[in-house]
Each structure stands twice: as structure tokens, then as C-alpha cells.
Design a protein around this motif. Structure first.
Motif, PDB file in Angstrom:
ATOM      1  N   VAL A   1       0.816  -1.210   0.000  1.00 34.75           N
ATOM      2  CA  VAL A   1       0.000   0.000   0.000  1.00 34.75           C
ATOM      3  C   VAL A   1       0.857   1.272   0.000  1.00 34.75           C
ATOM      4  O   VAL A   1       0.480   2.263  -0.623  1.00 34.75           O
ATOM      5  CB  VAL A   1      -0.948  -0.015   1.229  1.00 34.75           C
ATOM      6  N   LEU A   2       2.002   1.258   0.677  1.00 34.86           N
ATOM      7  CA  LEU A   2       2.823   2.461   0.842  1.00 34.86           C
ATOM      8  C   LEU A   2       4.040   2.432  -0.073  1.00 34.86           C
ATOM      9  O   LEU A   2       4.621   1.371  -0.311  1.00 34.86           O
ATOM     10  CB  LEU A   2       3.298   2.578   2.289  1.00 34.86           C
ATOM     11  N   ASP A   3       4.446   3.612  -0.542  1.00 36.73           N
ATOM     12  CA  ASP A   3       5.712   3.678  -1.258  1.00 36.73           C
ATOM     13  C   ASP A   3       6.850   3.782  -0.237  1.00 36.73           C
ATOM     14  O   ASP A   3       6.613   3.847   0.971  1.00 36.73           O
ATOM     15  CB  ASP A   3       5.734   4.816  -2.283  1.00 36.73           C
TER      16      ASP A   3
ATOM     17  N   ARG B   1      -8.323  -3.100   2.476  1.00 39.37           N
ATOM     18  CA  ARG B   1      -9.245  -4.245   2.424  1.00 39.37           C
ATOM     19  C   ARG B   1     -10.569  -3.888   1.766  1.00 39.37           C
ATOM     20  O   ARG B   1     -11.187  -4.723   1.119  1.00 39.37           O
ATOM     21  CB  ARG B   1      -9.494  -4.780   3.829  1.00 39.37           C
ATOM     22  N   PHE B   2     -11.023  -2.660   1.941  1.00 38.23           N
ATOM     23  CA  PHE B   2     -12.281  -2.242   1.335  1.00 38.23           C
ATOM     24  C   PHE B   2     -12.089  -1.636  -0.047  1.00 38.23           C
ATOM     25  O   PHE B   2     -13.044  -1.166  -0.651  1.00 38.23           O
ATOM     26  CB  PHE B   2     -13.020  -1.257   2.248  1.00 38.23           C
ATOM     27  N   GLY B   3     -10.861  -1.614  -0.545  1.00 38.94           N
ATOM     28  CA  GLY B   3     -10.593  -1.131  -1.889  1.00 38.94           C
ATOM     29  C   GLY B   3     -10.727   0.371  -2.040  1.00 38.94           C
ATOM     30  O   GLY B   3     -11.065   0.859  -3.111  1.00 38.94           O
ATOM     31  N   GLN B   4     -10.457   1.133  -0.999  1.00 39.02           N
ATOM     32  CA  GLN B   4     -10.588   2.579  -1.045  1.00 39.02           C
ATOM     33  C   GLN B   4      -9.293   3.260  -1.468  1.00 39.02           C
ATOM     34  O   GLN B   4      -9.259   4.469  -1.609  1.00 39.02           O
ATOM     35  CB  GLN B   4     -11.034   3.117   0.313  1.00 39.02           C
ATOM     36  N   LEU B   5      -8.239   2.498  -1.661  1.00 40.59           N
ATOM     37  CA  LEU B   5      -6.962   3.068  -2.074  1.00 40.59           C
ATOM     38  C   LEU B   5      -6.740   2.787  -3.560  1.00 40.59           C
ATOM     39  O   LEU B   5      -6.877   1.664  -4.021  1.00 40.59           O
ATOM     40  CB  LEU B   5      -5.806   2.471  -1.263  1.00 40.59           C
TER      41      LEU B   5
ATOM     42  N   ASN C   1      -3.654   0.583  11.077  1.00 47.11           N
ATOM     43  CA  ASN C   1      -4.984  -0.020  11.047  1.00 47.11           C
ATOM     44  C   ASN C   1      -5.881   0.675  10.028  1.00 47.11           C
ATOM     45  O   ASN C   1      -6.638   0.030   9.303  1.00 47.11           O
ATOM     46  CB  ASN C   1      -5.624   0.021  12.430  1.00 47.11           C
ATOM     47  N   TYR C   2      -5.796   2.000   9.973  1.00 47.27           N
ATOM     48  CA  TYR C   2      -6.591   2.783   9.031  1.00 47.27           C
ATOM     49  C   TYR C   2      -6.220   2.421   7.593  1.00 47.27           C
ATOM     50  O   TYR C   2      -7.092   2.206   6.746  1.00 47.27           O
ATOM     51  CB  TYR C   2      -6.374   4.270   9.306  1.00 47.27           C
ATOM     52  N   LEU C   3      -4.921   2.333   7.310  1.00 52.66           N
ATOM     53  CA  LEU C   3      -4.467   1.996   5.967  1.00 52.66           C
ATOM     54  C   LEU C   3      -4.868   0.576   5.572  1.00 52.66           C
ATOM     55  O   LEU C   3      -5.300   0.335   4.437  1.00 52.66           O
ATOM     56  CB  LEU C   3      -2.950   2.158   5.871  1.00 52.66           C
ATOM     57  N   ILE C   4      -4.743  -0.364   6.495  1.00 53.84           N
ATOM     58  CA  ILE C   4      -5.111  -1.751   6.208  1.00 53.84           C
ATOM     59  C   ILE C   4      -6.606  -1.852   5.954  1.00 53.84           C
ATOM     60  O   ILE C   4      -7.049  -2.550   5.035  1.00 53.84           O
ATOM     61  CB  ILE C   4      -4.653  -2.671   7.359  1.00 53.84           C
ATOM     62  N   GLN C   5      -7.397  -1.129   6.729  1.00 51.41           N
ATOM     63  CA  GLN C   5      -8.843  -1.145   6.537  1.00 51.41           C
ATOM     64  C   GLN C   5      -9.204  -0.559   5.171  1.00 51.41           C
ATOM     65  O   GLN C   5     -10.050  -1.110   4.459  1.00 51.41           O
ATOM     66  CB  GLN C   5      -9.524  -0.353   7.647  1.00 51.41           C
TER      67      GLN C   5
END
Length: 126
Positions: free
Chosen positions: A48-50, A80-84, A73-77
Motif C-alpha cells: 500500500v505504501l511507497d 481491504r475495502f478497496g478505497q486506495l 490499522n486505518y491503511l489496512i482497513q
């Protein structure tokens, strides 16, 4: 034979103390589960992160582990929900840090509770 019995008693007592105080080294399955969870978190965050954002998050974890855990936790959530959409840059991580800081910001108020005194300060009592 007395040495063997003594050693067995010591080992039994050590196991009892570790179980009583909740020593995580006493249960290897719990250690393995925590290690697997940490590996999964790290792989998700690596996806998720560079590199610069990951370095900033690790620096934050050294100073404020609670806040870093909340951001992770916020990033993992979100992942998982495909918001990134793609990898989060350092600037994106800074924005997420500001959001988390605003949500967890503690408001402090000071309330003066003055005591009521029967005689006033204006009078001169000698």
C-alpha cells in the motif's frame, strides 16, 4: 537422583510463574500467531505504501507507537475495502496522519472552582 528431582521442580515452578504472569514466551503458539499477524501487516503495508511513506511511518512508530498503530490499522482497513487507488505517497500519508490526529485530538478544558469565603479581601482586619 535428588538433582534430577530438584531440576524438575525448578522447571515446574518456572512454568507456573510464567503462566501466572502471562509471559508470552511460555506459549510458542501465541508467539507464532503474533509473528504471522505482524508479517501479514507488513506485507499489506508494503503493498500500500511507497518507500518514503513507509520510512515516515516507521519513524513515527519509534516516537509514537500508538499513533502509528492507528494509522496502520486505518491503511489496512482502507486497503481491504478497496478505497486506495495505487500506492500512498509520503504526502498522502501526511494527510492521513492529520486526519487521524484530528480524530484522536484530546480537548482539555480548565475549570476554576473558586471557594466561597465568608469574609472579603477588601476589609482590613488587624
Amino acid at each position: 537422583m535428588a538433582d534430577e528431582e530438584l531440576e524438575a521442580l525448578r522447571q515446574q515452578r518456572l512454568a507456573e510463574l510464567q503462566a501466572k504472569h502471562g509471559d508470552p514466551s511460555a506459549d510458542p503458539s501465541q508467539q507464532e500467531a503474533k509473528q504471522r499477524e505482524a508479517e501479514i501487516r507488513n506485507t499489506i503495508l508494503a503493498q500500500v505504501l511507497d518507500q518514503a511513506a513507509r520510512a515516515r511511518l516507521s519513524n513515527l512508530a519509534l516516537v509514537k507507537p500508538d499513533k502509528a498503530k492507528a494509522v496502520e490499522n486505518y491503511l489496512i482497513q482502507m486497503a481491504r475495502f478497496g478505497q486506495l487507488a495505487g500506492k500512498v505517497s509520503e504526502q498522502g500519508l501526511i494527510e492521513i496522519l492529520e486526519k487521524v490526529s484530528q480524530q484522536t485530538e484530546k480537548k482539555t478544558t480548565v475549570k476554576f472552582n473558586r471557594r466561597k469565603v465568608l469574609d472579603s479581601d477588601e476589609e482590613d482586619d488587624y
